[in-house]
Design an enzyme around this catalytic site. Sequence first.
Site, mmCIF file in Angstrom:
data_model
loop_
_atom_site.group_PDB
_atom_site.id
_atom_site.type_symbol
_atom_site.label_atom_id
_atom_site.label_comp_id
_atom_site.label_asym_id
_atom_site.label_seq_id
_atom_site.Cartn_x
_atom_site.Cartn_y
_atom_site.Cartn_z
ATOM 1 N N HIS A 156 -1.289 -12.668 7.978
ATOM 2 C CA HIS A 156 -2.213 -13.243 6.996
ATOM 3 C C HIS A 156 -1.875 -14.687 6.646
ATOM 4 C CE1 HIS A 156 -2.362 -8.777 5.654
ATOM 5 N NE2 HIS A 156 -3.279 -8.993 6.575
ATOM 6 N N HIS A 175 -5.064 -8.531 2.239
ATOM 7 C CA HIS A 175 -5.256 -8.855 3.647
ATOM 8 C C HIS A 175 -6.356 -9.911 3.638
ATOM 9 C CE1 HIS A 175 -3.184 -5.042 5.049
ATOM 10 N NE2 HIS A 175 -3.222 -4.939 3.732
HETATM 11 C C1 LIG Z 1 -3.923 -9.098 14.725
HETATM 12 C C2 LIG Z 1 -4.443 -9.425 13.343
HETATM 13 C C3 LIG Z 1 -4.579 -8.400 12.406
HETATM 14 C C4 LIG Z 1 -5.077 -8.666 11.140
HETATM 15 N N1 LIG Z 1 -5.348 -7.633 10.292
HETATM 16 C C5 LIG Z 1 -6.076 -7.863 9.171
HETATM 17 C C6 LIG Z 1 -6.579 -6.789 8.396
HETATM 18 O O1 LIG Z 1 -6.400 -5.616 8.706
HETATM 19 N N2 LIG Z 1 -7.303 -7.082 7.279
HETATM 20 C C7 LIG Z 1 -7.534 -8.378 6.904
HETATM 21 O O2 LIG Z 1 -8.163 -8.586 5.868
HETATM 22 N N3 LIG Z 1 -7.070 -9.411 7.612
HETATM 23 C C8 LIG Z 1 -6.383 -9.181 8.759
HETATM 24 N N4 LIG Z 1 -5.980 -10.230 9.529
HETATM 25 C C9 LIG Z 1 -6.237 -11.612 9.038
HETATM 26 C C10 LIG Z 1 -7.704 -12.034 9.080
HETATM 27 O O3 LIG Z 1 -8.326 -11.518 10.234
HETATM 28 C C11 LIG Z 1 -7.775 -13.567 9.064
HETATM 29 O O4 LIG Z 1 -7.142 -14.069 7.903
HETATM 30 C C12 LIG Z 1 -9.207 -14.114 9.059
HETATM 31 O O5 LIG Z 1 -10.009 -13.443 10.006
HETATM 32 C C13 LIG Z 1 -9.176 -15.608 9.348
HETATM 33 O O6 LIG Z 1 -10.475 -16.148 9.378
HETATM 34 P P1 LIG Z 1 -10.709 -17.694 9.731
HETATM 35 O O7 LIG Z 1 -12.155 -17.926 9.727
HETATM 36 O O8 LIG Z 1 -9.858 -18.505 8.832
HETATM 37 O O9 LIG Z 1 -10.083 -17.887 11.192
HETATM 38 P P2 LIG Z 1 -10.423 -17.138 12.562
HETATM 39 O O10 LIG Z 1 -11.233 -15.923 12.332
HETATM 40 O O11 LIG Z 1 -9.132 -16.972 13.273
HETATM 41 O O12 LIG Z 1 -11.375 -18.156 13.326
HETATM 42 C C14 LIG Z 1 -10.973 -19.357 13.925
HETATM 43 C C15 LIG Z 1 -11.841 -19.566 15.159
HETATM 44 O O13 LIG Z 1 -11.739 -20.897 15.621
HETATM 45 C C16 LIG Z 1 -11.586 -20.889 17.020
HETATM 46 N N5 LIG Z 1 -10.840 -22.088 17.384
HETATM 47 C C17 LIG Z 1 -9.586 -22.412 17.031
HETATM 48 N N6 LIG Z 1 -9.245 -23.612 17.542
HETATM 49 C C18 LIG Z 1 -10.318 -24.049 18.240
HETATM 50 C C19 LIG Z 1 -10.582 -25.225 19.004
HETATM 51 N N7 LIG Z 1 -9.675 -26.197 19.124
HETATM 52 N N8 LIG Z 1 -11.781 -25.339 19.593
HETATM 53 C C20 LIG Z 1 -12.725 -24.358 19.456
HETATM 54 N N9 LIG Z 1 -12.535 -23.242 18.741
HETATM 55 C C21 LIG Z 1 -11.338 -23.080 18.138
HETATM 56 C C22 LIG Z 1 -10.836 -19.615 17.317
HETATM 57 O O14 LIG Z 1 -10.958 -19.212 18.663
HETATM 58 C C23 LIG Z 1 -11.461 -18.655 16.316
HETATM 59 O O15 LIG Z 1 -12.607 -18.036 16.822
HETATM 60 C C24 LIG Z 1 -5.420 -10.000 10.788
HETATM 61 C C25 LIG Z 1 -5.270 -11.041 11.715
HETATM 62 C C26 LIG Z 1 -4.802 -10.762 12.993
HETATM 63 C C27 LIG Z 1 -4.676 -11.871 13.989
#
Ligand SMILES: Cc1cc2nc3c(=O)[nH]c(=O)nc-3n(C[C@H](O)[C@H](O)[C@H](O)COP(=O)(O)OP(=O)(O)OC[C@H]3O[C@@H](n4cnc5c(N)ncnc54)[C@H](O)[C@@H]3O)c2cc1C
Length: 592
Positions: free
Chosen positions: A528, A572
Amino acid sequence: MPALISVALVLAALLPPHLVDAALYQNLDALPTNVKPFDFTVAGGGTAGSVLASRLSENRDFNVLLIEAGNDTVGVIELEVPAWASKRNDTEFNWRFESEPMPGLNNRTLAIPRGRGLGGSSAINAMAYTRGSADDYDNWGRVTGDSRWGWNALWPYIQRHERWTPPAGGRDPTGQFDPKVHGYEGNTQTSLVWAEPSDFDLRVRTNGLLQKKEFPNVLDLNAGKPIGATWLQSTIGNGERCSAAKGYLTPSVRERPNLTIVLNTYITRVLPSKSSKKLDIRTVEIAPRDGGARRTLTASKELILSAGVIGSPQILLNSGIGNKADLTAHGIPSVLDVPDVGQGITEHVSIAASFGTVPLNQTTSRTFSCDYDDRIDDATALAMWQQNRTGPLTERFTSHQLLWFRLPSDTPLFKQYKDASTGPTSPQFEWGLDATGGGTLVLLSPYSRGSLKLRSNDPFAKPRIDYNLLSHPYDLAALKEGLRSLKRYYSGPAWDGYITGFKGPDPDILSDAEFEKTIRDTAFTTLHPVGSAQMSPRNSKRGVVDSELRLKSASGLRIVDASVFPYVPAAHSQAPVYILAERAVDLIRSVW
Ligand SMILES: Cc1cc2nc3c(=O)[nH]c(=O)nc-3n(C[C@H](O)[C@H](O)[C@H](O)COP(=O)(O)OP(=O)(O)OC[C@H]3O[C@@H](n4cnc5c(N)ncnc54)[C@H](O)[C@@H]3O)c2cc1C
Ligand SMILES: *[C@@H]1O[C@H](CO)[C@@H](O)[C@H](O)[C@H]1NC(C)=O
Ligand SMILES: *[C@@H]1O[C@H](CO)[C@@H](O)[C@H](O)[C@H]1NC(C)=O
Ligand SMILES: *[C@@H]1O[C@H](CO)[C@@H](O)[C@H](O)[C@H]1NC(C)=O
Ligand SMILES: *[C@@H]1O[C@H](CO)[C@@H](O)[C@H](O)[C@H]1NC(C)=O
Ligand SMILES: *[C@@H]1O[C@H](CO)[C@@H](O)[C@H](O)[C@H]1NC(C)=O
Ligand SMILES: *[C@@H]1O[C@H](CO)[C@@H](O)[C@H](O)[C@H]1NC(C)=O
């Protein structure tokens, strides 16, 4: 042969145009060079990015571009079956970063999975659905000087994103959740687990009555006051994962003429407009995902960076937005000196602990996880999921309930250190209530903070990520007290005839030095990470974005993802990201 080809061409030309998925391009080469200008560019198609692209393109006057480094994730069966959540651990859908060696972990490195593909981390995560506490959000309001981030003010966004659904298989979950605190018309499907409560689950409920003062039962962990034992909710609907791609980028959304999605395309940098006197950033520089000729695209209204807690600060740093001295050392010209880019990244530190149990009725050996007492083998489980989306494959965790707790306020620890949690509604710890007696104890509000820096001036190089876990003495001392709380929990009368004792690590048996070594040698995270480009009050010199998520001292660029959180919530992190993204949509709409 030529005749066959020309027949094929004629047939292709005769296909009705609605069959051609014109708005979704598999790669950058496919994106026409004479593409109509976009109003908004969403850079990163993850959890937040999918929400933004979907909501902004609801307005027919907005032409929206979504750029994602990875592939589509919808329809990939390993990602759709909840119990198979960690099956696709390959770099196709997971960036697989690795941390720097951390002194607090005796120089160990940790794997840092992050989703790569539409839906981002929500497409590979463990699907636990936890919003956090009212104090977590009220405190966002306080630290940013903008009370519109408070729990009550965010309520409409919480409900807007959620679509509460019955458990897989349709059992009656009455009494296991509070219907008043859920949304029913949103995009992200949520639900309670498929299985009926086990003997272990019922003992948890009994214990909640008998140890009411310290470990009460709580009806719903998503009502803003999650302290107690409570039923697990997940981002699962109809027995399938509901990622941000599934929930927000539905087939009908993808058909919108105002939404263009480009997959397998990597954002290398964001660039300032040459024509503007003041710093204005609305241009992305992009390349095929594994490198190649770069292109630039400029949004007429806003560029929204949603590349996640690793990607967003990395892109800023690649672009010369960050600590000037650090960037100069890599030969990157400074565009804007923002020392806090990458600074303060925070992660939940966690340890394994286990309690002995009487012999359990575990008769089947299986490759998926779920409650020990279901004697269903792999083949039957798969048949159930395929036939009607029921059975143990609809669940991810071995726990059906979570225990969220705080230390007693007279714990001597608090004479030495201020409580690191955001307030009385925030649990300090989480423990998964697992029938096997084993589990993970999570310190939800650690003091330790880390940093993210570039490794080189190659925008494709993986950055240096240092969570700096267990660098602050409070964190280790708090984990010690958390274990003592768990010992009290399992000595409650409801555990007679089930829990046989504590297997450790026991701070009351190990010496201080032994305990410390055990924790530093074994601690891990719960995936997280947040806070690598934090929000802060507009006039503060600290932070990266203001409370409306705009890059400070510039126009045109907002950051919307987990990187802007000022600290890690007692949750989470996906639900907080959804809430943030829904609110960001309204912030953007209010301007245009
Ligand atoms: C294995 C795992 C298990 C987890 N379990 C839970 C859970 O059970 N419950 C919960 O609430 N949270 C959980 N989390 C955490 C939660 O999923 C994340 O905090 C949340 O999804 C993050 O959202 P975001 O939009 O910040 O980033 P992300 O959803 O990671 O999105 C970022 C996106 O940007 C893209 N990207 C990055 N760099 C570039 C670039 N240079 N060019 C183009 N695209 C790019 C990536 O490919 C990705 O699609 C977990 C995370 C992981 C990895
Ligand atoms: C959005 O799509 C509608 C048709 O659905 C079209 O009339 C309109 O011009 C489009 N807007 C933009 C900004 O492309
Ligand atoms: C992306 O997924 C599509 C559909 O499954 C597949 O045809 C394509 O090869 C994938 N692209 C890459 C770069 O892996
Ligand atoms: C960790 O690495 C540092 C720097 O290399 C070294 O000084 C220290 O002794 C190491 N610590 C352990 C426990 O190995
Ligand atoms: C996934 O990959 C990481 C990083 O290589 C590794 O530490 C972890 O054990 C793997 N998990 C599974 C389930 O294979
Ligand atoms: C689902 O299918 C299984 C296996 O055929 C069956 O036993 C079960 O009753 C079905 N459940 C529902 C809710 O239809
Ligand atoms: C194991 O099964 C037996 C017989 O059904 C039951 O009496 C006992 O309570 C079960 N044990 C546990 C730990 O659930």
